[in-house]
Design a protein around this motif. Structure first.
Motif, mmCIF file in Angstrom:
data_model
loop_
_atom_site.group_PDB
_atom_site.id
_atom_site.type_symbol
_atom_site.label_atom_id
_atom_site.label_comp_id
_atom_site.label_asym_id
_atom_site.label_seq_id
_atom_site.Cartn_x
_atom_site.Cartn_y
_atom_site.Cartn_z
ATOM 1 N N VAL A 103 0.830 -1.205 0.000
ATOM 2 C CA VAL A 103 0.000 0.000 0.000
ATOM 3 C C VAL A 103 0.865 1.256 0.000
ATOM 4 C CG1 VAL A 103 -1.623 1.362 1.378
ATOM 5 C CG2 VAL A 103 -2.020 -1.091 1.044
ATOM 6 N N ASN A 104 1.901 1.268 0.836
ATOM 7 C CA ASN A 104 2.748 2.457 0.929
ATOM 8 C C ASN A 104 3.623 2.651 -0.301
ATOM 9 O OD1 ASN A 104 1.833 3.618 3.319
ATOM 10 N ND2 ASN A 104 3.155 2.330 4.589
ATOM 11 N N PHE A 109 4.353 6.147 -5.044
ATOM 12 C CA PHE A 109 4.288 6.349 -6.490
ATOM 13 C C PHE A 109 3.300 7.470 -6.830
ATOM 14 C CE2 PHE A 109 2.300 5.413 -10.604
ATOM 15 C CZ PHE A 109 3.409 5.303 -11.434
ATOM 16 N N GLN A 110 2.213 7.540 -6.071
ATOM 17 C CA GLN A 110 1.186 8.563 -6.310
ATOM 18 C C GLN A 110 1.512 9.907 -5.675
ATOM 19 O OE1 GLN A 110 -2.073 6.338 -4.582
ATOM 20 N NE2 GLN A 110 -2.803 5.647 -6.583
ATOM 21 N N GLY A 111 2.645 9.968 -4.973
ATOM 22 C CA GLY A 111 3.038 11.213 -4.316
ATOM 23 C C GLY A 111 2.303 11.477 -3.019
ATOM 24 N N LEU A 112 1.775 10.409 -2.403
ATOM 25 C CA LEU A 112 1.028 10.533 -1.155
ATOM 26 C C LEU A 112 1.905 10.106 0.025
ATOM 27 C CD1 LEU A 112 -2.335 8.924 -2.319
ATOM 28 C CD2 LEU A 112 -1.848 11.376 -2.053
ATOM 29 N N PRO A 113 1.646 10.610 1.220
ATOM 30 C CA PRO A 113 2.428 10.197 2.396
ATOM 31 C C PRO A 113 2.108 8.758 2.784
ATOM 32 C CG PRO A 113 0.603 11.605 3.065
ATOM 33 C CD PRO A 113 0.624 11.635 1.567
ATOM 34 N N GLU A 114 3.057 8.098 3.402
ATOM 35 C CA GLU A 114 2.836 6.731 3.875
ATOM 36 C C GLU A 114 1.778 6.711 4.979
ATOM 37 O OE1 GLU A 114 6.387 4.845 5.186
ATOM 38 O OE2 GLU A 114 7.221 4.641 3.162
#
Length: 248
Positions: A103-104, A109-114
């Motif tokens: 998931v992380n 890859f999507q530029g989102l925080p873990e």
């Protein structure tokens, strides 16, 4: 969403796919049926980038991007998911750790925080209810000691966690009893949205009675030889494939 044109693929010296044309739009469910050895699982393997198969001709575009130029992990991050016909066991790797890493990696890859641990556990508890998966399974090694039905439910649970835009279910109904098939089918249906699509590979119409496809294709000797609506699955169940394959 997915546009496949004249796709040819082989393994070693054996050509298996001999010119696949397939278009899947957002929100659609496509079923692929066909006799053993027709190339159904090969098609799924080629789409997700299995390195054992060599694409020799043709194109595959996914949301406007050249799928065949992507590495397998890039295809997964872009939103492809494959539910295996025979899910593998990974001893020593806990489900929670496996899923958190997956998931992380996608979020990165999507530029989102873990996701932090509390957020991740909350997500796990929410998603596992979709396929009625007991919480104890997430604390065990991946698929180790799972029954056939539990492995397939676990595949759909992983799909729920990763939220793919195109899911490929390769004979997910194989070896399932009626109750397990119902749970898996309900899980797939709950995850269906106008923005997500699925390819359901199966031999039987039982699963397709629960997951209603928009389109049914028959794959034979590496080519799609017939395409129709969901009624085609019933006709195949009643008459077999010969009436299609031997038709003039």
């Amino acid at each position: 969403m997915l546009e496949v044109k004249n796709l040819h693929a082989r393994i070693g010296d054996k050509e298996i796919l001999k010119g696949i044309d397939l278009t899947i739009r957002d929100g659609e469910v496509h079923a692929i049926m066909g006799p053993n050895g027709s190339g159904k699982s090969t098609l799924s393997a080629v789409l997700v980038g299995n390195p054992l198969y060599e694409v020799t001709e043709g194109e595959a575009w996914y949301n406007g991007k050249n799928l065949l130029e992507m590495k397998p992990e890039e295809r997964a991050h872009e939103g492809l998911f494959l539910s295996f016909q025979y899910p593998v066991e990974i001893p020593g790797v806990l489900m929670n750790n496996f899923l958190k890493a997956a998931v992380n990696a996608k979020r990165k890859f999507q530029g989102l925080p873990e996701l932090k641990t509390p957020e991740f556990i909350k997500l796990v508890n929410e998603k596992r209810k979709i396929v009625e998966l007991d919480s104890k399974f997430t604390r065990r090694s991946v698929n180790e000691g799972f029954s056939g039905g539990e492995k397939k439910r676990n595949e759909v649970f992983q799909m729920a966690m990763l939220e793919p835009t195109l899911s490929i279910l390769d004979e997910t109904d194989s070896g399932l009893d009626v109750d397990a098939m119902r749970i898996v089918a309900e899980g797939v249906n709950k995850l269906r949205t106008p923005q997500t699509s699925s390819i359901v590979i199966t031999h039987y119409d039982r699963l397709l009675d629960m997951i209603r496809p928009d389109v049914v294709h028959v794959l034979y000797q590496g080519r799609i030889v017939k395409t129709a609506g969901p009624e085609l699955a019933k006709q195949i169940q009643e008459h077999g494939y010969d009436w299609i394959i031997l038709a003039p």
